[in-house]
Design an enzyme around this catalytic site. Structure first.
Site, mmCIF file in Angstrom:
data_model
loop_
_atom_site.group_PDB
_atom_site.id
_atom_site.type_symbol
_atom_site.label_atom_id
_atom_site.label_comp_id
_atom_site.label_asym_id
_atom_site.label_seq_id
_atom_site.Cartn_x
_atom_site.Cartn_y
_atom_site.Cartn_z
ATOM 1 N N SER A 66 -9.064 1.264 -46.685
ATOM 2 C CA SER A 66 -9.817 1.837 -45.827
ATOM 3 C C SER A 66 -10.053 0.940 -44.404
ATOM 4 O O SER A 66 -10.409 -0.136 -44.640
ATOM 5 C CB SER A 66 -11.088 2.363 -46.092
ATOM 6 N N HIS B 198 -9.872 5.451 -37.531
ATOM 7 C CA HIS B 198 -10.177 5.336 -38.932
ATOM 8 C C HIS B 198 -8.890 5.513 -39.662
ATOM 9 O O HIS B 198 -7.942 6.314 -39.199
ATOM 10 C CB HIS B 198 -11.149 6.384 -39.203
ATOM 11 N N ARG C 107 -4.650 5.933 -50.253
ATOM 12 C CA ARG C 107 -5.269 5.759 -51.571
ATOM 13 C C ARG C 107 -4.407 6.498 -52.708
ATOM 14 O O ARG C 107 -3.500 7.275 -52.336
ATOM 15 C CB ARG C 107 -6.800 6.256 -51.797
ATOM 16 N N GLU D 278 -22.336 -2.142 -49.634
ATOM 17 C CA GLU D 278 -21.689 -2.443 -48.219
ATOM 18 C C GLU D 278 -20.299 -2.355 -47.966
ATOM 19 O O GLU D 278 -20.136 -2.021 -46.840
ATOM 20 C CB GLU D 278 -22.120 -4.104 -48.314
ATOM 21 N N SER D 279 -19.526 -2.163 -48.979
ATOM 22 C CA SER D 279 -18.247 -1.880 -48.480
ATOM 23 C C SER D 279 -18.105 -0.688 -48.399
ATOM 24 O O SER D 279 -17.295 0.034 -47.319
ATOM 25 C CB SER D 279 -16.904 -2.238 -49.842
#
Length: 346
Positions: free
Chosen positions: A134, A148, A152, A308-309
């Site tokens: 990502s 963005h 996946r 956080e990720s």
């Protein structure tokens, strides 16, 4: 080569899929005959390094690199640049997740993937693997667009360790605060060229999917000017090798597509009022990620999630102003018109 293939496909007598994969990597490395999950993980990490290097060259600032592990299996690498010269915040993350799907989750997934389990023999649980990359880039200059990206791969494992159901997902989309049509055309043309190389039906289908997915329903406007988005691509679309090749080409197209755009815009002059508009648009970006994005919800609801990720995509700064409306016929209003009525750029 035949003996190598059989050695890889033979299930190892270990407790979990994560343990079996770790032993495979240590014993044989990752090659073109390794399980797809290991090949996808390797490719994502290679592209992460390449993208981080390219963005560091644009900004002149180094990324912070955090490697982390999940006790349930897997882990990841999160690379973040904050308060750079060009980028207010940029993040490039790779995550590898091993886990177990409970029966209710299996039943829910069968809506899109009948092959995940026989309806007459639904197991109580299934091991699964998910790996992806990502990326989010929020430039300082309001003339430079936010971008963005996410690609996946998801796979379930049969009780004997062999591969079960699988699918690919992903896409890339552009979110400007100020609309430069040449940027929009270049961005979409690049994605269309990649799609057309694999299947001419991909771009119109995935462009429409992107417009519909990255949409703030509560605002009745798109998050940005789109790109491509796809999910749940399995053997009904194409075989696994072809879809992996498609995902690889999409990911490799990012740097040559986005870097020229940000280099054109990063040094343009701007006013305080234009910076304020960028902050207002960032607020709408945050709204989508926290209210509508399925990936955020999946990540936060996964046991052992690294918050956080998952929330790396949020900008460093954003603004919400009550009842704010752009002036009629302004550049800001021109952007909102396109967000409310998505266009065909190529």
């Amino acid at each position: 080569m035949a003996s190598r293939r059989s050695a890889i496909e033979e299930p190892l007598k270990l407790d979990t899929l994560a343990e079996r994969d770790q032993q495979l990597k240590e014993a044989q490395g990752v090659t073109e005959v390794s399980p797809m999950r290991l090949r996808m993980e390797k490719f994502a990490k290679e592209q992460q390094r390449a993208i981080v290097q390219a963005l560091e060259e644009v900004d002149g600032t180094k990324f912070r690199v955090d490697e982390w592990q999940r006790k349930e299996g897997g882990g990841g690498i999160t690379c973040v640049l904050q308060d750079g010269k060009v980028f207010e915040k940029a993040g490039v993350g790779v995550s590898v997740v091993y886990g177990t799907l409970p029966k209710p989750a299996i039943l829910k997934m069968r809506a899109n993937h009948k092959n995940i389990a026989d309806e007459n023999n639904i197991p109580d649980s299934l091991e699964f693997f998910a790996a992806g990359i990502s990326l989010i880039v929020h430039p300082k200059n309001p003339m430079a667009p936010t971008v963005h990206l996410n690609y996946r791969y998801f796979e379930t494992a049969n009780p004997d360790g062999s591969s079960g159901a699988w699918w690919f997902g992903g896409g890339c989309d552009l979110t400007p605060s100020y609309l430069f049509e040449e940027d929009a055309v270049q961005f979409h043309k690049s994605l269309k060229d990649v799609c057309d190389k694999h299947d001419p039906s991909y771009y119109p289908r995935f462009k429409k999917w992107c417009d519909e997915y990255f949409y703030n329903k509560h605002r009745a406007e798109a998050r940005g000017i789109g790109g491509i988005f796809f999910d749940d691509l399995d053997e009904k679309t194409a075989d696994r090798e072809k879809l992996f090749a498609f995902a690889q080409d999409c990911l490799k197209s990012f740097v040559p597509t986005y870097v020229p755009i940000v280099n054109r815009r990063k040094d343009m002059p701007f006013t305080e009022k234009q910076k304020e508009w960028q902050q207002i648009r960032r607020g709408k970006y945050v709204e989508f990620n926290l209210v509508h994005d399925r990936g955020t919800a999946f990540g936060l609801n996964t046991p052992g999630a690294r918050v956080e990720s998952i929330l790396m995509s949020l900008p460093l700064t954003a603004t919400w102003k009550y009842m704010y409306e752009p002036e009629p016929n302004s550049e800001e209003a021109k952007l909102v018109e396109v967000l409310q009525h998505p266009r065909e750029w190529v």
